[in-house]
Write a protein that holds these residues in place. Structure first.
Motif, PDB file in Angstrom:
ATOM      1  N   HIS A  30       0.840  -1.205   0.000  1.00  0.00           N
ATOM      2  CA  HIS A  30       0.000   0.000   0.000  1.00  0.00           C
ATOM      3  C   HIS A  30       0.874   1.254   0.000  1.00  0.00           C
ATOM      4  O   HIS A  30       0.622   2.207  -0.743  1.00  0.00           O
ATOM      5  CB  HIS A  30      -0.897  -0.039   1.239  1.00  0.00           C
ATOM      6  N   LYS A  31       1.933   1.218   0.809  1.00  0.00           N
ATOM      7  CA  LYS A  31       2.831   2.386   0.901  1.00  0.00           C
ATOM      8  C   LYS A  31       3.566   2.630  -0.415  1.00  0.00           C
ATOM      9  O   LYS A  31       3.948   3.742  -0.723  1.00  0.00           O
ATOM     10  CB  LYS A  31       3.844   2.183   2.039  1.00  0.00           C
ATOM     11  N   LYS A  32       3.749   1.538  -1.171  1.00  0.00           N
ATOM     12  CA  LYS A  32       4.425   1.695  -2.471  1.00  0.00           C
ATOM     13  C   LYS A  32       3.480   2.280  -3.501  1.00  0.00           C
ATOM     14  O   LYS A  32       3.850   2.443  -4.667  1.00  0.00           O
ATOM     15  CB  LYS A  32       4.957   0.349  -2.951  1.00  0.00           C
ATOM     16  N   GLY A  33       2.241   2.501  -3.104  1.00  0.00           N
ATOM     17  CA  GLY A  33       1.300   3.145  -4.012  1.00  0.00           C
ATOM     18  C   GLY A  33       0.369   2.211  -4.752  1.00  0.00           C
ATOM     19  O   GLY A  33      -0.323   2.626  -5.678  1.00  0.00           O
ATOM     20  N   HIS A  34       0.350   0.943  -4.351  1.00  0.00           N
ATOM     21  CA  HIS A  34      -0.573   0.023  -5.020  1.00  0.00           C
ATOM     22  C   HIS A  34      -1.930   0.015  -4.326  1.00  0.00           C
ATOM     23  O   HIS A  34      -2.039   0.345  -3.152  1.00  0.00           O
ATOM     24  CB  HIS A  34      -0.024  -1.407  -4.974  1.00  0.00           C
ATOM     25  N   GLN A  35      -2.931  -0.400  -5.086  1.00  0.00           N
ATOM     26  CA  GLN A  35      -4.217  -0.705  -4.472  1.00  0.00           C
ATOM     27  C   GLN A  35      -4.137  -2.172  -4.056  1.00  0.00           C
ATOM     28  O   GLN A  35      -3.760  -3.024  -4.871  1.00  0.00           O
ATOM     29  CB  GLN A  35      -5.353  -0.491  -5.471  1.00  0.00           C
ATOM     30  N   VAL A  36      -4.473  -2.446  -2.802  1.00  0.00           N
ATOM     31  CA  VAL A  36      -4.213  -3.785  -2.282  1.00  0.00           C
ATOM     32  C   VAL A  36      -5.497  -4.511  -1.853  1.00  0.00           C
ATOM     33  O   VAL A  36      -6.295  -3.965  -1.096  1.00  0.00           O
ATOM     34  CB  VAL A  36      -3.247  -3.721  -1.072  1.00  0.00           C
ATOM     35  N   VAL A  37      -5.639  -5.719  -2.372  1.00  0.00           N
ATOM     36  CA  VAL A  37      -6.740  -6.584  -1.949  1.00  0.00           C
ATOM     37  C   VAL A  37      -6.134  -7.819  -1.295  1.00  0.00           C
ATOM     38  O   VAL A  37      -5.272  -8.481  -1.877  1.00  0.00           O
ATOM     39  CB  VAL A  37      -7.607  -7.026  -3.153  1.00  0.00           C
ATOM     40  N   VAL A  38      -6.547  -8.099  -0.068  1.00  0.00           N
ATOM     41  CA  VAL A  38      -6.014  -9.241   0.655  1.00  0.00           C
ATOM     42  C   VAL A  38      -7.116 -10.272   0.837  1.00  0.00           C
ATOM     43  O   VAL A  38      -8.179  -9.968   1.375  1.00  0.00           O
ATOM     44  CB  VAL A  38      -5.490  -8.816   2.056  1.00  0.00           C
ATOM     45  N   VAL A  39      -6.855 -11.500   0.373  1.00  0.00           N
ATOM     46  CA  VAL A  39      -7.810 -12.593   0.578  1.00  0.00           C
ATOM     47  C   VAL A  39      -7.254 -13.465   1.698  1.00  0.00           C
ATOM     48  O   VAL A  39      -6.054 -13.744   1.725  1.00  0.00           O
ATOM     49  CB  VAL A  39      -7.959 -13.439  -0.714  1.00  0.00           C
ATOM     50  N   VAL A  40      -8.087 -13.851   2.634  1.00  0.00           N
ATOM     51  CA  VAL A  40      -7.573 -14.696   3.706  1.00  0.00           C
ATOM     52  C   VAL A  40      -8.378 -15.975   3.865  1.00  0.00           C
ATOM     53  O   VAL A  40      -9.564 -16.037   3.565  1.00  0.00           O
ATOM     54  CB  VAL A  40      -7.533 -13.958   5.071  1.00  0.00           C
ATOM     55  N   SER A  41      -7.673 -16.993   4.396  1.00  0.00           N
ATOM     56  CA  SER A  41      -8.301 -18.264   4.776  1.00  0.00           C
ATOM     57  C   SER A  41      -8.641 -18.194   6.254  1.00  0.00           C
ATOM     58  O   SER A  41      -8.254 -17.262   6.952  1.00  0.00           O
ATOM     59  CB  SER A  41      -7.311 -19.419   4.596  1.00  0.00           C
ATOM     60  N   ALA A  42      -9.282 -19.242   6.725  1.00  0.00           N
ATOM     61  CA  ALA A  42      -9.547 -19.372   8.159  1.00  0.00           C
ATOM     62  C   ALA A  42      -8.223 -19.608   8.885  1.00  0.00           C
ATOM     63  O   ALA A  42      -7.288 -20.170   8.318  1.00  0.00           O
ATOM     64  CB  ALA A  42     -10.497 -20.533   8.384  1.00  0.00           C
ATOM     65  N   MET A  43      -8.140 -19.186  10.133  1.00  0.00           N
ATOM     66  CA  MET A  43      -6.884 -19.306  10.881  1.00  0.00           C
ATOM     67  C   MET A  43      -6.495 -20.761  11.122  1.00  0.00           C
ATOM     68  O   MET A  43      -7.326 -21.554  11.579  1.00  0.00           O
ATOM     69  CB  MET A  43      -7.024 -18.610  12.244  1.00  0.00           C
ATOM     70  N   GLY A  44      -5.237 -21.069  10.863  1.00  0.00           N
ATOM     71  CA  GLY A  44      -4.688 -22.396  11.179  1.00  0.00           C
ATOM     72  C   GLY A  44      -5.590 -23.530  10.735  1.00  0.00           C
ATOM     73  O   GLY A  44      -6.007 -23.601   9.582  1.00  0.00           O
ATOM     74  N   LYS A  45      -5.885 -24.391  11.687  1.00  0.00           N
ATOM     75  CA  LYS A  45      -6.702 -25.572  11.373  1.00  0.00           C
ATOM     76  C   LYS A  45      -8.172 -25.344  11.718  1.00  0.00           C
ATOM     77  O   LYS A  45      -8.928 -26.293  11.979  1.00  0.00           O
ATOM     78  CB  LYS A  45      -6.188 -26.774  12.175  1.00  0.00           C
ATOM     79  N   SER A  46      -8.585 -24.093  11.745  1.00  0.00           N
ATOM     80  CA  SER A  46      -9.938 -23.871  12.264  1.00  0.00           C
ATOM     81  C   SER A  46     -11.032 -24.465  11.382  1.00  0.00           C
ATOM     82  O   SER A  46     -12.061 -24.884  11.889  1.00  0.00           O
ATOM     83  CB  SER A  46     -10.184 -22.393  12.567  1.00  0.00           C
ATOM     84  N   THR A  47     -10.816 -24.549  10.083  1.00  0.00           N
ATOM     85  CA  THR A  47     -11.840 -25.192   9.245  1.00  0.00           C
ATOM     86  C   THR A  47     -11.975 -26.674   9.624  1.00  0.00           C
ATOM     87  O   THR A  47     -13.088 -27.185   9.747  1.00  0.00           O
ATOM     88  CB  THR A  47     -11.501 -25.042   7.744  1.00  0.00           C
ATOM     89  N   ASP A  48     -10.820 -27.322   9.835  1.00  0.00           N
ATOM     90  CA  ASP A  48     -10.859 -28.733  10.267  1.00  0.00           C
ATOM     91  C   ASP A  48     -11.608 -28.869  11.582  1.00  0.00           C
ATOM     92  O   ASP A  48     -12.367 -29.820  11.798  1.00  0.00           O
ATOM     93  CB  ASP A  48      -9.436 -29.283  10.476  1.00  0.00           C
TER      94      ASP A  48
END
Ligand code: ASP
Ligand code: MG
Length: 445
Positions: A30-48
């Motif tokens: 972001h600081k470098k001037g990009h537009q940033v989209v962050v996709v995340v998964s569930a933490m650790g093994k929480s889906t399991d």
């Protein structure tokens, strides 16, 4: 302004410190001037853990409710990630799939994305915010929550990168990239700088579990290069990209092992039109996923049809096939002791001798090949399960895939002995015929 899409898998957001580290990467971009989209998964093994929780309630959870449950994992991470960014002084906003409008079909637990309405994301980006999107989830036209199948955050990443025309699509994970083989099986495995979409697709369907196949298919369709890299360091990972002509100079890019496979063989099957159709229609209606199919016929007017299935599907398949056997008056054989070792490379289209080299390596170690199947860019051998790991190492060595290897790389100028593109491979023809008297057909389903 250019868009950077980055995704952090479960292990890369496993605790508060890791979430902060991931947030820092987003802040830097972001600081470098990009537009940033962050996709995340569930933490650790929480889906399991959520899956296990459902199992404590019922062995057969309704799929709609399963999706409702599993989608909560990612919702935890998006909010924490947005908080971490705000704490670092960067404005961020988190969105669930429903809020962004990631619309899917209604096939719960393995939904497919139909469209994404990026307006809301665009607005937030234009306002200077970092957007945090929940991976793995979607919403149907009627508003039900869906999920895209395990590992589906990668699909979200690629879909968003395509929809936003992102310049970079970074997949942060707990490995350094794509390797010539699973380093846990083959210690000399080497990280690849790049690999083509098709090779990646073959490798993962042949047992290499790195990326969700649908994510790679999506990336191929929209020509989104994916950078698979570690969230623990700043080293370059592996680029998954469209094929370029020079990729064909490398005969084999990687090896993979499916370490557990079962085989069903039908013998003395009447050799007439419609029989194979009947067998596989029956398998399909019973939702049994069939891997490689091989049929051979000889002069007796009877055929042998064999195919592989996941060992977990064998009991069900067996019940179905027993009935077929009785109907058709043939014999059935069930085996659950097999594994499949494969090599993959777009260079196979133009180089000869691949089959020979692989078979020799296995033969020299006394490993019997039970079946051979091929596609344009892969060669697979069914072998005894106990020899799977050994076979991987042997094949990996035979093609010099390890560190310091690549003797199989043919310099650009050395065209002599190379076959023209699209001509059938001699080694391939040999692979398909186990005995010269037999007509043999192998097919990947
Ligand atoms: N959290 C989901 C899973 O563990 C999706 C993902 O991680 O990509 O399968
Ligand atoms: Mg996960």
């Amino acid at each position: 302004m250019s868009v950077i899409a980055m995704k952090f898998g479960g292990t890369s957001v496993g605790d508060a410190e890791k979430i902060r580290a991931a947030a820092r990467r987003a802040v830097n971009a972001h600081k470098k001037g990009h537009q940033v989209v962050v996709v995340v998964s569930a933490m650790g093994k929480s889906t399991d853990q959520l899956v296990a929780l459902a199992e404590q309630i019922t062995p057969n959870p309704p799929k709609r409710e399963m999706d409702q449950l599993l989608a909560t994992g990612e919702q935890v991470t998006i909010s924490l990630m947005a908080m971490a960014l705000e704490e670092m002084g960067v404005e961020a906003i988190s969105f669930t799939a429903g809020q962004i409008g990631i619309v899917t079909d209604d096939v719960h637990t393995k939904a497919r994305i139909k469209r994404i309405d990026v307006r809301r994301i665009r607005d937030a980006l234009e306002n200077g915010r970092v957007v945090i999107a929940a991976g793995f989830q979607g919403v149907t036209e009627s508003g039900a929550i869906t999920t895209l199948g395990r590992g589906g955050s990668n699909v979200t990443l690629v879909a968003l990168a395509a929809a936003l025309n992102a310049e970079v699509c970074e997949n942060y994970t707990d490995v350094d990239g794509i390797y010539t083989a699973d380093p846990r099986l083959v210690p000399t495995a080497r990280k690849l700088d790049r690999i083509s979409y098709d090779e990646m697709l073959e490798l993962s369907s042949l047992g290499a579990s790195v990326l969700h196949n649908r994510a790679v298919e999506f990336a191929k369709k929209y020509n989104v290069p994916i950078h698979v890299r570690s969230s623990l360091n700043n080293r370059k990972g592996t680029m998954i990209v469209a094929e370029t002509e020079d990729m064909e100079r490398i005969v084999v890019s990687g090896a993979a092992l499916k370490d557990r496979l079962a085989r069903i063989t039908l013998r003395e099957v009447p050799d007439r039109p419609g029989v194979a159709a009947k067998v596989f229609h029956t398998m399909a209606t019973n939702r049994i996923v069939v891997d490689d199919i091989i049929q051979t016929t000889d002069e007796s007017g009877r055929a042998t049809v064999s195919f592989t299935v996941e060992p977990g599907d064998l009991p069900e398949a067996r019940a179905v096939v027993d009935k077929l056997r009785d109907d058709m008056g043939c014999k059935a054989l069930y085996e659950d002791h097999l594994a499949k070792v494969s090599v993959v490379g777009v260079g196979m289209r133009v180089h000869t001798g691949v089959a020979e080299r692989m078979f020799e390596a296995l033969a020299a170690a006394g490993i019997n090949i039970e079946n051979i199947t091929t596609s344009e860019i892969k060669l697979s051998c069914l072998i005894d399960r106990d020899q799977g790991a050994k076979a991987m190492q042997l094949v990996h060595d035979a093609f010099d895939l390890g560190e310091g290897g690549r003797k199989t790389r043919v310099p650009k100028s050395a065209k002599a002995g190379r076959k023209k593109k699209s001509s059938p491979k001699a080694g391939r023809a040999k692979a398909a015929k186990k005995s010269p008297k037999r007509k043999s057909k192998s097919k990947k389903k």
